[in-house]
Design an enzyme around this catalytic site. Structure first.
Site, PDB file in Angstrom:
ATOM      1  CG  HIS A 211     -21.522  -0.390 -81.844  1.00  0.00           C
ATOM      2  ND1 HIS A 211     -21.107  -0.103 -83.117  1.00  0.00           N
ATOM      3  CD2 HIS A 211     -22.440   0.540 -81.529  1.00  0.00           C
ATOM      4  CE1 HIS A 211     -21.746   0.955 -83.554  1.00  0.00           C
ATOM      5  NE2 HIS A 211     -22.573   1.369 -82.625  1.00  0.00           N
TER       6      HIS A 211
ATOM      7  NE  ARG B 128     -10.897  -7.727 -71.783  1.00  0.00           N
ATOM      8  CZ  ARG B 128     -11.364  -7.926 -73.001  1.00  0.00           C
ATOM      9  NH1 ARG B 128     -11.011  -9.000 -73.677  1.00  0.00           N
ATOM     10  NH2 ARG B 128     -12.153  -7.059 -73.585  1.00  0.00           N
TER      11      ARG B 128
HETATM   12  P1  ADP Z   1     -16.390  -0.542 -76.586  1.00  0.00           P
HETATM   13  O1  ADP Z   1     -15.104  -0.565 -75.807  1.00  0.00           O
HETATM   14  O2  ADP Z   1     -17.518   0.087 -75.836  1.00  0.00           O
HETATM   15  O3  ADP Z   1     -16.743  -1.879 -77.171  1.00  0.00           O
HETATM   16  P2  ADP Z   1     -15.041   0.515 -78.962  1.00  0.00           P
HETATM   17  O4  ADP Z   1     -14.404   1.842 -78.981  1.00  0.00           O
HETATM   18  O5  ADP Z   1     -14.144  -0.680 -78.841  1.00  0.00           O
HETATM   19  O6  ADP Z   1     -16.142   0.477 -77.800  1.00  0.00           O
HETATM   20  O7  ADP Z   1     -15.922   0.351 -80.245  1.00  0.00           O
HETATM   21  C1  ADP Z   1     -16.765  -0.777 -80.447  1.00  0.00           C
HETATM   22  C2  ADP Z   1     -17.267  -0.785 -81.876  1.00  0.00           C
HETATM   23  O8  ADP Z   1     -18.002   0.427 -82.141  1.00  0.00           O
HETATM   24  C3  ADP Z   1     -16.194  -0.813 -82.950  1.00  0.00           C
HETATM   25  O9  ADP Z   1     -15.712  -2.108 -83.220  1.00  0.00           O
HETATM   26  C4  ADP Z   1     -16.959  -0.218 -84.124  1.00  0.00           C
HETATM   27  O10 ADP Z   1     -17.832  -1.165 -84.682  1.00  0.00           O
HETATM   28  C5  ADP Z   1     -17.803   0.851 -83.465  1.00  0.00           C
HETATM   29  N1  ADP Z   1     -17.098   2.152 -83.490  1.00  0.00           N
HETATM   30  C6  ADP Z   1     -16.244   2.651 -82.564  1.00  0.00           C
HETATM   31  N2  ADP Z   1     -15.773   3.852 -82.907  1.00  0.00           N
HETATM   32  C7  ADP Z   1     -16.334   4.150 -84.099  1.00  0.00           C
HETATM   33  C8  ADP Z   1     -16.255   5.283 -84.986  1.00  0.00           C
HETATM   34  N3  ADP Z   1     -15.503   6.346 -84.697  1.00  0.00           N
HETATM   35  N4  ADP Z   1     -16.981   5.231 -86.136  1.00  0.00           N
HETATM   36  C9  ADP Z   1     -17.764   4.173 -86.428  1.00  0.00           C
HETATM   37  N5  ADP Z   1     -17.890   3.090 -85.622  1.00  0.00           N
HETATM   38  C10 ADP Z   1     -17.187   3.071 -84.473  1.00  0.00           C
END
Ligand code: ADP
Length: 516
Positions: free
Chosen positions: A244, A306
């Site tokens: 991720h 940011r």
């Molecule tokens: P963080 O802020 O912890 O990095 P995010 O919400 O930005 O978390 O999500 C990071 C990554 O996790 C996304 O780019 C995607 O790859 C995966 N992800 C987040 N939400 C989902 C979801 N509902 N279904 C599938 N993958 C998800």
């Protein structure tokens, strides 16, 4: 001596960061004739960011980031001594810390970032989901009510339908996030997500989202000034992720056509406007893509208040300097162009170069970076925070550089990136450069079939098997010995239990700082 009246002109900036982003900010400051002040921990005093600045202040003798780059008292004290007008926080560290932004302003400096209440509301993912709904931006179906009772959450998970994703409200860097495929695993995953969230953020609140099976990560760069102008600088696709976390980013996204691009960028601007945003921000969306067409509906994921690691690809296609824009807006100038004047020209790709060993579970590789090799190439930019002979330690994020390329078309940009990856070398350390080369070689990447599970589904093509637990345990042992750490806590427990070690390794090592 500062008297709490905030200046309106910026003649000098303290950069409250290190590495490539500190160097990046200083480069723009130089071009604008702004004096730069660097801060550095003792083990960073020979780093490019420390050497490039007009003035350098050492953040005491401590090595922990809480004593150095997260030490608000020390940083504000230095800002006073150095008599700067403004503080640029870069990304990571204090860049999304509401208290820091408030303190900086209360002390009479310009904080180069958004208002503190925007940092606060977007830093809480539950609050951010609510703000998105109010601004007419769709969110991933899920549950984000106050009630955190296990039974309620479990019932909601069943209503949403498995697989579901448990996320920490205060989350970031993938922490406190757990995929649950089956109701029988819910309780355990919830306990793990809560524990991780409590450890990392001191806040165990979670929410649930439908876990999308073929998502693409698409984000929109927004910019707002203090005159009520809000505009976008188009999208970036960041679907190539490991655990991720983004490692390859590009713009434009092949998953968008003119209509969907117009829709998603207008939704992002609507959200920026609704929250009264100021400065540079990124609104992240997730696309529920169809595996065959590679396209689908977009939902709000979160907002980062940011500058992002991947901002250079936007700079390549728009021809804009985002740091310069941040500095102008922070001085109260209006954005010096209209939405219609911003064009997307050609294609840009960024690869994040990590000091790590892809053959051993991507474990960080530490030691002396003996020499950075390579020749300047047309349409290639290397943003790097290290110099020859410098030590890469385990104290900070293992990203050592970013390679950014531009081409008139996506194919040409890919070719240029492949040449650049073959040209630049980082002798003395294990890096992910060969791994990145292989990613760009995969037919599905060239065809634009980039989903967030790309690295897992193409593991064979990439030829980098995940590390065995033995490998990881050995490497952790070696690291603990070399770094003199006690190995107490989760890392040590996991090392002796032999469970999912590289995940535990990452979350322990990074200690709250991961460039997002
Ligand atoms: P963080 O802020 O912890 O990095 P995010 O919400 O930005 O978390 O999500 C990071 C990554 O996790 C996304 O780019 C995607 O790859 C995966 N992800 C987040 N939400 C989902 C979801 N509902 N279904 C599938 N993958 C998800």
């Amino acid at each position: 001596m500062k008297h709490n009246s905030v200046p309106t002109e910026i003649h000098s900036i303290l950069i409250a960061n290190r590495g490539e982003i500190a160097v990046r900010v200083m480069t723009t400051c130089r071009s604008m004739g702004i004096r730069t002040v660097a801060i550095a921990s003792r083990n960073d005093e020979r780093s490019p960011h420390a050497l490039l600045a007009d003035a350098l202040y050492i953040l005491g003798e401590g090595t922990q980031i809480s004593e150095t780059y997260l030490n608000q008292d020390a940083i504000i004290d230095i800002a006073r001594k150095a008599k700067v007008d403004a503080i640029h926080p870069g990304y990571g560290f204090l860049s999304e810390n509401r208290i820091f932004a408030e303190r900086v302003r209360a002390e009479g400096f310009i904080f180069i970032g958004p208002p503190a209440d925007c940092i606060e509301s977007m830093g809480d993912k539950i609050a951010a989901r609510r703000a998105a709904i109010s601004a007419g931006v769709p969110i991933v179906p899920g549950y984000d009510d106050e009630n955190q009772d296990v039974d309620v959450l479990k019932k909601e998970a069943a209503r949403i339908g498995y697989p579901v994703l448990i996320k920490a409200s205060a989350g970031g860097g993938g922490k406190g996030m757990r995929v649950v495929n089956d109701a029988k695993d819910f309780d355990q995953s919830l306990a793990q997500a809560r524990g991780e969230a409590e450890n990392a953020f001191g806040d165990s609140r979670v929410f649930l989202e439908k876990y999308l099976t073929h998502p693409r990560h698409i984000e929109v760069q927004v910019f707002s000034d203090t005159h009520g102008n809000h505009l976008h600088l188009f999208e970036r696709e960041c679907s190539i992720q490991r655990r991720h976390q983004k490692i390859v980013e590009e713009t434009p996204s092949v998953a968008l056509d003119d209509e969907s691009r117009a829709w998603v960028t207008s939704r992002a601007v609507a959200l920026a406007e609704a929250i009264g945003y100021e400065g540079a921000g990124t609104i992240e969306f997730i696309m529920d893509a169809d595996p065959d067409s590679g396209k689908g509906d977009l939902y709000f994921l979160e907002m980062n208040t940011r500058l992002q690691v991947e901002h250079p690809v936007t700079e390549c296609v728009t021809g804009l300097d985002l740091v310069r824009l941040q500095i102008l807006v922070a001085q109260g100038f209006p954005i010096p162009f209209t939405q219609e004047e911003v064009k997307q020209n050609g294609h840009a790709i960024e690869c994040r170069i990590y000091a790590e060993d892809p053959l051993r579970g991507h474990l960080p590789s530490t030691g002396i970076l003996q020499a950075i090799g390579g020749v300047p190439m047309r349409n290639v930019r290397l943003d790097c925070g290290f110099a020859d002979g410098q030590e890469v330690t385990a104290y900070y994020d293992p990203m050592i550089a970013k390679l950014i390329v531009w081409g008139p078309t996506r194919d040409e940009a890919i070719e240029t990136m492949q040449r650049a990856l073959r040209t630049y070398t980082f002798a003395g350390l294990k890096t992910n450069v060969r791994y990145l080369e292989r990613i760009l070689d995969v037919a599905a990447f060239r065809e634009g079939k980039t989903f967030t599970n790309f690295l897992v589904s193409h593991e064979r093509d990439l030829g980098m098997p995940p590390a065995s637990d033995d490998d990881v345990a050995l490497a952790i042992g070696a690291y603990l010995l070399c770094s003199g750490q006690s190995g107490s806590g989760s890392l040590h427990r996991a090392a002796s239990s032999g469970k999912d070690l590289s995940t535990v390794w990452e979350s322990s090592l990074l200690n709250g700082f991961r460039s997002a």
